[in-house]
Design a protein around this motif. Structure first.
Motif, PDB file in Angstrom:
ATOM      1  N   ASP B  30       0.815  -1.213   0.000  1.00 43.12           N
ATOM      2  CA  ASP B  30       0.000   0.000   0.000  1.00 43.12           C
ATOM      3  C   ASP B  30       0.851   1.267   0.000  1.00 43.12           C
ATOM      4  O   ASP B  30       0.450   2.290  -0.516  1.00 43.12           O
ATOM      5  CB  ASP B  30      -0.893   0.028   1.240  1.00 43.12           C
ATOM      6  CG  ASP B  30      -2.001  -1.024   1.150  1.00 43.12           C
ATOM      7  OD1 ASP B  30      -2.383  -1.570   2.193  1.00 43.12           O
ATOM      8  OD2 ASP B  30      -2.479  -1.283   0.030  1.00 43.12           O
ATOM      9  N   ARG B  31       2.013   1.188   0.626  1.00 40.46           N
ATOM     10  CA  ARG B  31       2.800   2.403   0.842  1.00 40.46           C
ATOM     11  C   ARG B  31       3.846   2.578  -0.252  1.00 40.46           C
ATOM     12  O   ARG B  31       4.587   1.648  -0.566  1.00 40.46           O
ATOM     13  CB  ARG B  31       3.466   2.343   2.212  1.00 40.46           C
ATOM     14  CG  ARG B  31       2.423   2.175   3.307  1.00 40.46           C
ATOM     15  CD  ARG B  31       2.964   2.291   4.691  1.00 40.46           C
ATOM     16  NE  ARG B  31       1.852   2.272   5.641  1.00 40.46           N
ATOM     17  CZ  ARG B  31       1.869   2.839   6.835  1.00 40.46           C
ATOM     18  NH1 ARG B  31       2.954   3.493   7.224  1.00 40.46           N
ATOM     19  NH2 ARG B  31       0.828   2.773   7.633  1.00 40.46           N
ATOM     20  N   SER B  49       2.972   8.051   0.098  1.00 43.70           N
ATOM     21  CA  SER B  49       1.540   7.808  -0.026  1.00 43.70           C
ATOM     22  C   SER B  49       1.210   6.494   0.666  1.00 43.70           C
ATOM     23  O   SER B  49       1.833   5.469   0.401  1.00 43.70           O
ATOM     24  CB  SER B  49       1.155   7.740  -1.506  1.00 43.70           C
ATOM     25  OG  SER B  49      -0.167   7.254  -1.667  1.00 43.70           O
ATOM     26  N   ASP B  51      -2.029   5.224   0.713  1.00 44.20           N
ATOM     27  CA  ASP B  51      -2.957   4.553  -0.187  1.00 44.20           C
ATOM     28  C   ASP B  51      -3.364   5.560  -1.255  1.00 44.20           C
ATOM     29  O   ASP B  51      -2.877   6.695  -1.268  1.00 44.20           O
ATOM     30  CB  ASP B  51      -4.170   3.960   0.552  1.00 44.20           C
ATOM     31  CG  ASP B  51      -5.024   4.996   1.258  1.00 44.20           C
ATOM     32  OD1 ASP B  51      -5.451   4.740   2.383  1.00 44.20           O
ATOM     33  OD2 ASP B  51      -5.264   6.081   0.669  1.00 44.20           O
ATOM     34  N   ASP B  54      -4.320   9.017  -0.110  1.00 41.35           N
ATOM     35  CA  ASP B  54      -3.458   9.617   0.913  1.00 41.35           C
ATOM     36  C   ASP B  54      -2.104   9.997   0.325  1.00 41.35           C
ATOM     37  O   ASP B  54      -1.351   9.135  -0.131  1.00 41.35           O
ATOM     38  CB  ASP B  54      -3.262   8.616   2.060  1.00 41.35           C
ATOM     39  CG  ASP B  54      -2.338   9.169   3.133  1.00 41.35           C
ATOM     40  OD1 ASP B  54      -1.133   8.834   3.113  1.00 41.35           O
ATOM     41  OD2 ASP B  54      -2.811   9.951   3.969  1.00 41.35           O
ATOM     42  N   ARG B  68      -0.994   9.480  -7.267  1.00 44.85           N
ATOM     43  CA  ARG B  68      -1.136   8.034  -7.011  1.00 44.85           C
ATOM     44  C   ARG B  68      -2.324   7.581  -7.839  1.00 44.85           C
ATOM     45  O   ARG B  68      -3.488   7.659  -7.440  1.00 44.85           O
ATOM     46  CB  ARG B  68      -1.380   7.805  -5.516  1.00 44.85           C
ATOM     47  CG  ARG B  68      -1.428   6.332  -5.116  1.00 44.85           C
ATOM     48  CD  ARG B  68      -0.055   5.756  -4.943  1.00 44.85           C
ATOM     49  NE  ARG B  68      -0.078   4.343  -4.652  1.00 44.85           N
ATOM     50  CZ  ARG B  68      -0.041   3.832  -3.411  1.00 44.85           C
ATOM     51  NH1 ARG B  68       0.023   4.653  -2.372  1.00 44.85           N
ATOM     52  NH2 ARG B  68      -0.066   2.537  -3.230  1.00 44.85           N
ATOM     53  N   GLN B  71      -3.248   1.691  -6.746  1.00 48.05           N
ATOM     54  CA  GLN B  71      -2.433   1.149  -5.662  1.00 48.05           C
ATOM     55  C   GLN B  71      -1.018   0.862  -6.137  1.00 48.05           C
ATOM     56  O   GLN B  71      -0.046   1.019  -5.403  1.00 48.05           O
ATOM     57  CB  GLN B  71      -3.061  -0.130  -5.108  1.00 48.05           C
ATOM     58  CG  GLN B  71      -2.389  -0.598  -3.832  1.00 48.05           C
ATOM     59  CD  GLN B  71      -2.222  -2.105  -3.788  1.00 48.05           C
ATOM     60  OE1 GLN B  71      -2.187  -2.782  -4.806  1.00 48.05           O
ATOM     61  NE2 GLN B  71      -2.104  -2.634  -2.586  1.00 48.05           N
ATOM     62  N   THR B  93       8.628   0.998  -2.003  1.00 46.99           N
ATOM     63  CA  THR B  93       7.367   0.549  -1.413  1.00 46.99           C
ATOM     64  C   THR B  93       7.647  -0.085  -0.060  1.00 46.99           C
ATOM     65  O   THR B  93       8.776  -0.485   0.231  1.00 46.99           O
ATOM     66  CB  THR B  93       6.655  -0.488  -2.296  1.00 46.99           C
ATOM     67  OG1 THR B  93       7.363  -1.738  -2.235  1.00 46.99           O
ATOM     68  CG2 THR B  93       6.572  -0.039  -3.745  1.00 46.99           C
ATOM     69  N   ASP B  95       5.451  -2.376   3.360  1.00 46.47           N
ATOM     70  CA  ASP B  95       4.232  -2.980   3.862  1.00 46.47           C
ATOM     71  C   ASP B  95       4.399  -3.175   5.352  1.00 46.47           C
ATOM     72  O   ASP B  95       5.153  -4.038   5.781  1.00 46.47           O
ATOM     73  CB  ASP B  95       3.988  -4.314   3.168  1.00 46.47           C
ATOM     74  CG  ASP B  95       2.757  -5.026   3.698  1.00 46.47           C
ATOM     75  OD1 ASP B  95       2.542  -6.181   3.308  1.00 46.47           O
ATOM     76  OD2 ASP B  95       2.020  -4.423   4.497  1.00 46.47           O
TER      77      ASP B  95
END
Lengths: 114, 116
Positions: B30-31, B49, B51, B54, B68, B71, B93, B95
């Motif tokens: 997600d990140r 970000s 998600d 966000d 973004r 995803q 990225t 998680d």
């Protein structure tokens, strides 16, 4: 003053030598300490991860954290030419919830020659 | 194929031009993050970000914007490039739900940008 200080090198050693890479930091709230390895023209990859103080060993690599001195080290035993890379230390105070803000050192370039 | 893919890998542009660097990932995280790397300064965070809805500024966001799109996709734009934005840019990225190496960042191979 930077939060994390790391000697950029370059550091050149013969194959088989013991290598010591170090970082100092100023923020006493740091609890998570990492070493990333970055080969030329590649992105960094996590090499070692340590929480709080103490030692952690993984094969030829040992990560050491001394929170009282705000000093972390990465030791490489029996260094190989394949260890030639830039090593970045990184640290953080929070990993749960919120943003895990990682502060990186500038990286130390290591060359291991045959 | 790489889990985190950045395009272009190299770009030379002129002052004042708009540039977009793209990042896509297959890790299912997600990140996503954008960093820049400069000699002697290490990696510095530009935007991150958590998600799709966000977006957050990092320590050096001035002169940059991000989008973004999904995803798996996170783009960095320089609206009007200037020479001191010459740097190596990395997408990453993470998680936080992973075990063990919680918070580990997974980086792309970088995009080298030169602004003349």
């Amino acid at each position: 003053q930077k939060e994390v200080e790391q000697d950029p090198g370059p550091l050149s050693v013969p194959e088989g030598a013991i290598v010591s890479l170090n970082c100092t930091y100023s923020n006493s709230a740091f609890q998570y300490f990492m070493w990333y390895r970055q080969y030329s023209r590649k992105g960094p990859e996590l090499l070692m991860y340590t929480y709080s103080s103490g030692n952690k060993e993984d094969g030829r690599f040992t990560a050491q954290v001394d929170k009282s001195s705000k000093y972390i080290s990465l030791f490489i035993r029996d260094s190989q030419p394949s260890d030639s890379a830039t090593y970045l230390c990184a640290m953080s105070s929070v990993f749960s919830g919120g943003y895990n803000k990682l502060i990186f050192g500038a990286g130390t370039r290591l060359a291991v020659h045959p | 194929d790489a889990d985190v893919t950045q395009t272009p890998r190299n770009r030379i542009t002129k002052t004042g031009k708009r540039i977009m660097l793209e990042c896509s990932q297959t890790k299912g995280h997600d990140r996503m993050y954008w960093y820049r790397q400069d000699p002697g300064l290490g990696l510095r965070l530009i935007y991150y970000s958590f998600d799709v809805k966000d977006i957050n500024k990092g320590e050096i966001s001035d002169g940059y914007s991000v989008s973004r799109q999904a995803q798996a996709k996170f783009s960095l734009s320089l609206e009007s490039a200037i020479p001191n934005q010459t740097a190596l840019y990395f997408c990453a990225t993470s998680d936080l739900t992973g075990t063990g190496k919680t918070g580990e960042l997974f980086f792309g191979e970088g995009s080298r940008l030169t602004v003349l």
